[in-house]
Each structure stands twice: as structure tokens, then as C-alpha cells.
Design an enzyme around this catalytic site. Sequence first.
Site, PDB file in Angstrom:
ATOM      1  N   THR A 252      -0.986   9.675  -6.572  1.00  0.00           N
ATOM      2  CA  THR A 252       0.440   9.411  -6.365  1.00  0.00           C
ATOM      3  C   THR A 252       1.061   8.689  -7.548  1.00  0.00           C
ATOM      4  O   THR A 252       2.221   8.905  -7.880  1.00  0.00           O
ATOM      5  CB  THR A 252       0.621   8.578  -5.081  1.00  0.00           C
ATOM      6  OG1 THR A 252       0.124   9.330  -3.988  1.00  0.00           O
ATOM      7  CG2 THR A 252       2.069   8.240  -4.828  1.00  0.00           C
TER       8      THR A 252
ATOM      9  N   THR B 292      -5.022   7.022  -4.250  1.00  0.00           N
ATOM     10  CA  THR B 292      -5.512   5.964  -3.355  1.00  0.00           C
ATOM     11  C   THR B 292      -6.487   6.484  -2.302  1.00  0.00           C
ATOM     12  O   THR B 292      -7.249   5.717  -1.735  1.00  0.00           O
ATOM     13  CB  THR B 292      -4.341   5.284  -2.611  1.00  0.00           C
ATOM     14  OG1 THR B 292      -3.660   6.262  -1.819  1.00  0.00           O
ATOM     15  CG2 THR B 292      -3.392   4.606  -3.570  1.00  0.00           C
ATOM     16  N   ASP B 293      -6.446   7.807  -2.030  1.00  0.00           N
ATOM     17  CA  ASP B 293      -7.180   8.297  -0.849  1.00  0.00           C
ATOM     18  C   ASP B 293      -8.694   8.137  -0.943  1.00  0.00           C
ATOM     19  O   ASP B 293      -9.353   7.897   0.062  1.00  0.00           O
ATOM     20  CB  ASP B 293      -6.820   9.762  -0.571  1.00  0.00           C
ATOM     21  CG  ASP B 293      -5.430   9.884   0.034  1.00  0.00           C
ATOM     22  OD1 ASP B 293      -4.883   8.851   0.472  1.00  0.00           O
ATOM     23  OD2 ASP B 293      -4.887  11.005   0.077  1.00  0.00           O
TER      24      ASP B 293
HETATM   25  N1  GLU Z   1      -3.801  12.232  -1.812  1.00  0.00           N
HETATM   26  C1  GLU Z   1      -3.382  11.753  -3.095  1.00  0.00           C
HETATM   27  C2  GLU Z   1      -4.505  11.049  -3.834  1.00  0.00           C
HETATM   28  O1  GLU Z   1      -5.316  10.371  -3.303  1.00  0.00           O
HETATM   29  C3  GLU Z   1      -2.220  10.851  -3.017  1.00  0.00           C
HETATM   30  C4  GLU Z   1      -2.503   9.562  -2.343  1.00  0.00           C
HETATM   31  C5  GLU Z   1      -2.228   8.426  -3.247  1.00  0.00           C
HETATM   32  O2  GLU Z   1      -2.540   8.407  -4.423  1.00  0.00           O
HETATM   33  O3  GLU Z   1      -1.668   7.453  -2.728  1.00  0.00           O
HETATM   34  O4  GLU Z   1      -4.540  11.194  -5.007  1.00  0.00           O
END
Ligand code: GLU
Length: 337
Positions: free
Chosen positions: A15, A94-95
Site C-alpha cells: 500500500t 502490511t499483509d
Molecule cells: N495487500 C497489500 C499488501 O500487503 C496491501 C496491504 C498493505 O500494504 O497495507 O501489500
Amino acid sequence: MARKPKIHVIGTGGTISGAGDTATAGAYQSGAVEAAQLIAAVDGLDRLADVSAETIFATGSENLGPVQWRQLARRIEEVCASNDVDGVVVTHGTDTLEEAAFYLDLVCRANKPVALTAAMRPATALSADGPANLFQAALSISSPHFQGGGVFVVMNTQVIAGWQAIKTSSVALDSFCAYPGGSVARVVGESLMMIGGRQSSPLAGRFHGVLEKDEELPVVDIVALRGGCGDRPLSNANTNDCKGLVIAGFGSGTMPDTLAAEAADMARSGTVVVVSSRVGRVMVSAHSTSTRLDDGVIPSGCLNPQKSAVLLSLALADGLDAAEIAGLFQLFSASSQ
Ligand code: GLU
């Protein structure tokens, strides 16, 4: 450090590098913004450090796993070996950030600090949190406190030991926290307040050897339980190619009696079975789970299912047997002393 620190940023997507059609759009594409563009958008970063950047992946972290983590770890070690770099910032989704951070803690032996950072809002959003997080990550690893090395997650002013970072919310800016400890430091403006907390895991760098091999890590699956599941999750699991299994049980590692018996059977037939829990802050000990150490089923201590799977697959790759692996998980458990 008398001169300006030199920080290298490695972009992997997520993200933080996401772009939406408008500043308020909920939908966005991860990895749309290169690391070099990300750093250019951070006011004050050039006053803080000399920053270089590269992008090695441009995707959501749901698409990253052991193969990419190894590539990232090798690149970190290569960059840290250079006299031109004082520390590395990794921008990441973040995932699966908690698994990547734990993996890096377990395999890296760089003697320079590594900070993973991320964002809960895309780069194009109103009040995007990525630029502040990137600044705080660079600030943290520029501090003399972190010059010995170590892997950290820096998000929303918190500096968290990488192995302890957990994601607790799908949307909140303060999604990440340290578990089982507290933050190592907090960023206050352009300063750091050191708080304490253990920095590296009890096994930091223990699996450095996997970076020299090209084989894939052994498959470790996670089986999650639901109320009323009986023994279905294990009797339906296809564990043919699975060398290790993590059960995301209830609470402190409980599970239906029939499933506990099946887990013990699997452990006896050679699959290394670890019991963790589906709760957010896990603590599973030998006396709290429905399974028994005597049956060869290993309690995960404070490691959640996804971190347990990382440790278990690295331990299996290292050729360790169930008893030796139990000893590793014991390091993440409460001791009677
Ligand atoms: N699903 C994506 C990832 O992990 C976006 C989630 C995020 O970065 O907050 O890259």
C-alpha cells in the site's frame, strides 16, 4: 556518526507504493510507485540522510513468500556489506509484513540496522501515512542506538523489534504493535525516545545458512479451527507434501479431543506438528493446549500461526528433528525459572 548517514531504501510494493484513481478512492494498485518516487515525496528526508533507492518487487505482499524473502535478505546483506551504507529501509505491504520481518530476523546477520516500513493508506490518499513512516524508519536506523544492527518494523511512530511485530487491524493507522514485548522506541518529531524491550529474537541470524541454498523451504501448512469443527480440519487436510503443520487452535491452544488425537497420530507418523492459536495475541504452553508434548506435538509459545510456520519451515530446511524443533519453540515460551 559525524557525517550524514547513508540509507538505502529497497521497495517491494504494498500500500505504501499504492496509487488510487483519486485521493479518496478505497481501491488502489499496490506497487504503482517506485521507491525512488516514494523517497522524493518525503519532506525533510534529504536533510536527515543521503538516501539511495531501488525497487525489487512491485506487488502486494500477499504475493511474496519464502522465495522473495530470501532474495530480499540476500540483497540486504549485500547492501550492508558496503561501506557506502549505514542502514537499510525496506518498504513492504502490511499483509505479510510480520512474516517477512520474522524471517529476516532469523536469517540475517548484517551488522547494520534494517527497518521495514509500510502504510495503511496508499501514496495517493488524503493524509497518506507512508511518507511519515518512511521518514521515521530512516530516522530510527540513523540513530546511534541501532548501529549494532537488527531488524525492526517502524510504523506510526513505533519502533518495534521485527520478530515481535503483529498486525492487529485491517485499516487502522496504529495497526502494528509489539507482542509479547513493548516498542523498542518511539519517534517524537525528529527525535527518538528509547523505551526498552528486547531487540532481536532469541534465534536472530540462526538460519543464515538458508541464504546459501537455492532449494525451496519445506511446505508448512496452517489449519485454522472453528467452533464445532470436530476433527474435520485434519481429516480433510491434504498433508501429502506437508513436512510440518501448524494448527491455529482456540484460545491457549485448545482443540476438540478427536482433533487432538489426530494431531498426535500425525506427529507420530513423522509430520512435525505445532499448536498455535487463532487469537491475536498468542500464548500456547505445554499445559494449556489440548495436546501433549509426550505425543510430539509442539506448543508455539508466543508465536502466532504465521510466525510459527516461518520458524518451522526454516527449522525443517535445516534438517532439525521434532525434539530439536521443540527446543526452538521453547525459546518463545514462558520458562518456569
Ligand atoms: N495487500 C497489500 C499488501 O500487503 C496491501 C496491504 C498493505 O500494504 O497495507 O501489500
